[in-house]
Scaffold this motif. Structure first.
Motif, PDB file in Angstrom:
ATOM      1  N   UNK A 108      19.350  40.785  33.857  1.00  0.00           N
ATOM      2  CA  UNK A 108      20.514  39.894  33.260  1.00  0.00           C
ATOM      3  C   UNK A 108      19.620  39.124  32.069  1.00  0.00           C
ATOM      4  N   UNK A 109      19.586  40.053  30.808  1.00  0.00           N
ATOM      5  CA  UNK A 109      19.059  39.664  29.703  1.00  0.00           C
ATOM      6  C   UNK A 109      19.992  40.421  28.534  1.00  0.00           C
ATOM      7  N   UNK A 110      20.024  39.782  27.466  1.00  0.00           N
ATOM      8  CA  UNK A 110      20.475  40.068  26.319  1.00  0.00           C
ATOM      9  C   UNK A 110      19.969  40.312  24.993  1.00  0.00           C
ATOM     10  N   UNK A 111      20.044  41.401  24.421  1.00  0.00           N
ATOM     11  CA  UNK A 111      19.316  41.389  23.034  1.00  0.00           C
ATOM     12  C   UNK A 111      19.552  40.378  21.776  1.00  0.00           C
ATOM     13  N   UNK A 112      18.720  39.932  21.150  1.00  0.00           N
ATOM     14  CA  UNK A 112      19.051  39.051  19.912  1.00  0.00           C
ATOM     15  C   UNK A 112      18.627  39.809  18.800  1.00  0.00           C
ATOM     16  N   UNK A 113      19.795  40.388  18.186  1.00  0.00           N
ATOM     17  CA  UNK A 113      19.760  41.069  16.939  1.00  0.00           C
ATOM     18  C   UNK A 113      19.430  40.226  15.694  1.00  0.00           C
ATOM     19  N   UNK A 114      18.189  40.778  14.977  1.00  0.00           N
ATOM     20  CA  UNK A 114      17.884  40.049  13.956  1.00  0.00           C
ATOM     21  C   UNK A 114      17.850  41.029  12.488  1.00  0.00           C
ATOM     22  N   UNK A 115      18.522  42.359  12.690  1.00  0.00           N
ATOM     23  CA  UNK A 115      18.553  43.329  11.662  1.00  0.00           C
ATOM     24  C   UNK A 115      17.253  43.795  11.321  1.00  0.00           C
ATOM     25  N   UNK A 116      16.493  43.422  11.970  1.00  0.00           N
ATOM     26  CA  UNK A 116      14.828  43.930  11.627  1.00  0.00           C
ATOM     27  C   UNK A 116      14.614  45.413  12.583  1.00  0.00           C
ATOM     28  N   UNK A 117      13.600  46.031  12.190  1.00  0.00           N
ATOM     29  CA  UNK A 117      13.317  47.168  12.768  1.00  0.00           C
ATOM     30  C   UNK A 117      12.561  47.079  14.010  1.00  0.00           C
ATOM     31  N   UNK A 118      12.570  47.822  14.964  1.00  0.00           N
ATOM     32  CA  UNK A 118      11.985  47.647  16.481  1.00  0.00           C
ATOM     33  C   UNK A 118      12.827  47.325  17.567  1.00  0.00           C
ATOM     34  N   UNK A 119      12.395  47.074  18.645  1.00  0.00           N
ATOM     35  CA  UNK A 119      12.958  46.610  19.729  1.00  0.00           C
ATOM     36  C   UNK A 119      13.484  45.194  19.842  1.00  0.00           C
ATOM     37  N   UNK A 120      14.746  44.750  19.751  1.00  0.00           N
ATOM     38  CA  UNK A 120      14.705  43.250  19.515  1.00  0.00           C
ATOM     39  C   UNK A 120      14.421  42.496  20.896  1.00  0.00           C
ATOM     40  N   UNK A 121      14.094  41.303  20.635  1.00  0.00           N
ATOM     41  CA  UNK A 121      13.863  40.309  21.864  1.00  0.00           C
ATOM     42  C   UNK A 121      14.914  40.260  22.850  1.00  0.00           C
ATOM     43  N   UNK A 122      14.511  40.135  24.117  1.00  0.00           N
ATOM     44  CA  UNK A 122      15.520  39.982  25.094  1.00  0.00           C
ATOM     45  C   UNK A 122      15.325  38.426  25.510  1.00  0.00           C
ATOM     46  N   UNK A 123      16.680  37.974  25.656  1.00  0.00           N
ATOM     47  CA  UNK A 123      17.000  36.538  26.098  1.00  0.00           C
ATOM     48  C   UNK A 123      17.591  36.691  27.386  1.00  0.00           C
ATOM     49  N   UNK A 124      16.989  35.833  28.191  1.00  0.00           N
ATOM     50  CA  UNK A 124      17.594  35.574  29.680  1.00  0.00           C
ATOM     51  C   UNK A 124      19.110  35.039  29.519  1.00  0.00           C
ATOM     52  N   UNK A 125      20.109  35.285  30.321  1.00  0.00           N
ATOM     53  CA  UNK A 125      21.364  34.853  30.428  1.00  0.00           C
ATOM     54  C   UNK A 125      21.165  33.261  30.844  1.00  0.00           C
ATOM     55  N   UNK A 126      22.165  32.393  30.305  1.00  0.00           N
ATOM     56  CA  UNK A 126      22.048  31.141  30.614  1.00  0.00           C
ATOM     57  C   UNK A 126      23.233  30.917  32.003  1.00  0.00           C
ATOM     58  N   UNK A 127      22.769  30.057  32.652  1.00  0.00           N
ATOM     59  CA  UNK A 127      23.582  29.824  33.976  1.00  0.00           C
ATOM     60  C   UNK A 127      23.383  30.652  35.307  1.00  0.00           C
ATOM     61  N   UNK A 128      22.096  31.604  35.208  1.00  0.00           N
ATOM     62  CA  UNK A 128      21.775  32.294  36.273  1.00  0.00           C
ATOM     63  C   UNK A 128      20.991  31.446  37.477  1.00  0.00           C
ATOM     64  N   UNK A 129      21.353  31.461  38.439  1.00  0.00           N
ATOM     65  CA  UNK A 129      20.948  30.525  39.494  1.00  0.00           C
ATOM     66  C   UNK A 129      20.625  31.649  40.902  1.00  0.00           C
ATOM     67  N   UNK A 130      19.527  31.302  41.373  1.00  0.00           N
ATOM     68  CA  UNK A 130      19.098  32.227  42.493  1.00  0.00           C
ATOM     69  C   UNK A 130      18.680  31.419  43.687  1.00  0.00           C
ATOM     70  N   UNK A 131      19.304  31.787  44.808  1.00  0.00           N
ATOM     71  CA  UNK A 131      18.807  31.146  46.195  1.00  0.00           C
ATOM     72  C   UNK A 131      18.605  32.164  46.830  1.00  0.00           C
ATOM     73  N   UNK A 132      17.439  31.776  47.863  1.00  0.00           N
ATOM     74  CA  UNK A 132      17.323  32.588  48.966  1.00  0.00           C
ATOM     75  C   UNK A 132      17.251  32.119  50.368  1.00  0.00           C
ATOM     76  N   UNK A 133      17.665  32.980  51.250  1.00  0.00           N
ATOM     77  CA  UNK A 133      17.764  32.721  52.790  1.00  0.00           C
ATOM     78  C   UNK A 133      16.791  33.635  53.434  1.00  0.00           C
ATOM     79  N   UNK A 134      16.021  32.814  54.226  1.00  0.00           N
ATOM     80  CA  UNK A 134      14.617  33.364  54.564  1.00  0.00           C
ATOM     81  C   UNK A 134      14.650  33.426  56.044  1.00  0.00           C
ATOM     82  N   UNK A 135      14.665  34.186  56.880  1.00  0.00           N
ATOM     83  CA  UNK A 135      14.935  34.344  58.482  1.00  0.00           C
ATOM     84  C   UNK A 135      13.633  34.447  58.934  1.00  0.00           C
ATOM     85  N   UNK A 136      13.322  33.568  60.087  1.00  0.00           N
ATOM     86  CA  UNK A 136      12.047  33.791  60.683  1.00  0.00           C
ATOM     87  C   UNK A 136      12.488  34.251  62.129  1.00  0.00           C
ATOM     88  N   UNK A 137      11.729  35.352  62.572  1.00  0.00           N
ATOM     89  CA  UNK A 137      11.935  36.164  63.845  1.00  0.00           C
ATOM     90  C   UNK A 137      10.898  35.871  64.641  1.00  0.00           C
TER      91      UNK A 137
END
Length: 372
Positions: free
Chosen positions: A191-220
């Motif tokens: 979940x990243x998007x390139x930032x186009x600057x018009x320069x040669x080469x691979x553009x820098x990738x910027x993470x999406x805003x508003x990405x939230x991650x939560x984990x549920x860990x179960x113990x057995x």
């Protein structure tokens, strides 16, 4: 026969995939064939459907595919209908590949997902183990797709997240997953998007805003869950609570919905049944069965939690039943299995071949007529 509802399938035709443009006419009503007036190609009415070049009656094929999608064993269908086992497996493969095309064409379109849950299923095949990773949109219970791999590794999770990325808009999005460490890295990588600057080469990738991650860990302990811990990997508690309330998931970080979907797949795909003897021999067989079950779940199955109340006079109430595809705004009615198997996925639009020099006036007129 309605020429306004079909399109040309010729890959070299400028009018391929165009519906209702007046380029299709009836070639033979007796043989039920159409003709494209642009390229002159004739094609059958069942082209690009599961029934193409099948001699068996359509109702029998629909009934057999419906039974396969509901978990009926292949041997039972062979005995009941008097068919050859290879015929039944071929129909299952046809239906699975067709459903994959329908899923990629209709479901994998950008939309506001809100909350997504992902999980994996461990499946046995002859001679090895397969992992099936799937994702689910919580608000509409829409199955977003699944992938298969021989290992529960980074490649499996990244491929799954790429499918979710195809179906997502850059809006606030919550991921609820288990304790697998690959999820966090895969989500941040995909979940990243390139930032186009018009320069040669691979553009820098910027993470999406508003990405939230939560984990549920179960113990057995002794194969029983003894404790559950919930942790926020990315985002704040206030933002996650707002997304949980918006998606109507009970206000608690959980993976209950995707685990319930896993149970549905285990009950409908015989190769996923625990301690069963109906093992899949090839990975492609399980892949086709997964898309067949998932697409019928999205388009042909009413979901009780998605129904809406309709209040009538005299304090009467009726329920408006909905499928996940109806709740997501993809369709306006519940599809039958025959509708699903008869749906024609259009090919990509025609593009003129690349040639040196300036395009001719004929090419320009074709582009203006069919590519605009």
């Amino acid at each position: 026969m309605d020429p306004q509802t079909v399109f040309c399938h010729n890959s070299a035709c400028p009018a391929r995939g165009q519906v209702g443009k007046g380029n299709i006419g009836v070639h033979s009503r007796k043989e039920r064939r159409y003709k494209c007036h642009v390229c002159g190609t004739t094609f059958s009415e069942t082209k690009s459907t599961v029934f193409y070049r099948l001699r068996t009656a359509r109702d029998v094929v629909v009934l057999v595919v419906t039974l396969l999608a509901c978990g009926c064993p292949v041997q039972a269908i062979v005995v009941a209908f008097g068919l050859d086992e290879r015929t039944v497996l071929d129909w299952q493969a046809r239906a699975g590949q067709h459903c994959q095309g329908v899923h990629e064409h209709l479901v994998e379109q950008p939309r506001d997902l809100g909350q997504v849950q992902a999980d994996e299923i461990r499946a046995k095949i002859q001679g090895g183990i397969l992992w099936m990773a799937m994702a689910l949109q919580i608000q509409t219970r829409l199955w977003l797709g699944g992938v298969l791999s021989t290992a529960r590794d980074m490649h499996l999770i990244v491929t799954l997240m790429q499918k979710v990325h195809h179906s997502a808009l850059c809006r606030p999005l919550l991921f609820c997953v288990d304790g697998c460490a690959a999820y966090v890295r895969a989500i941040r990588r995909v979940f990243r998007e390139p930032i186009r600057t018009g320069k040669r080469g691979c553009p820098r990738l910027r993470p999406w805003d508003g990405i939230h991650i939560a984990q549920v860990v179960k113990q057995y302990a002794n194969k029983h869950v003894v404790a559950i811990s919930r942790r926020i990997v990315q985002g704040t508690q206030v933002q996650i609570d707002a997304l949980l309330q918006h998606t109507q998931s009970g206000g608690l970080i959980n993976t209950a919905y995707i685990e319930r979907l896993n149970a549905t797949f285990r009950s409908r795909i015989t190769a996923l049944i625990r301690r069963g003897r109906a093992l899949a021999r090839q990975t492609q067989t399980l892949h086709n069965a997964m898309y067949l079950v998932g697409t019928i779940y999205n388009f042909c199955t009413y979901h009780k939690s998605l129904r809406l109340p309709l209040y009538l006079p005299n304090d009467r109430r009726r329920w408006l039943r909905r499928t996940p595809a109806i709740a997501a705004g993809i369709t306006d009615h519940r599809w039958t299995v025959a509708e699903l198997l008869s749906f024609r996925v259009p090919p990509p639009p025609w593009r003129p071949p690349k040639r040196r020099g300036r395009p001719s006036n004929a090419i320009k007129s074709l582009v203006a007529q069919w590519c605009s």
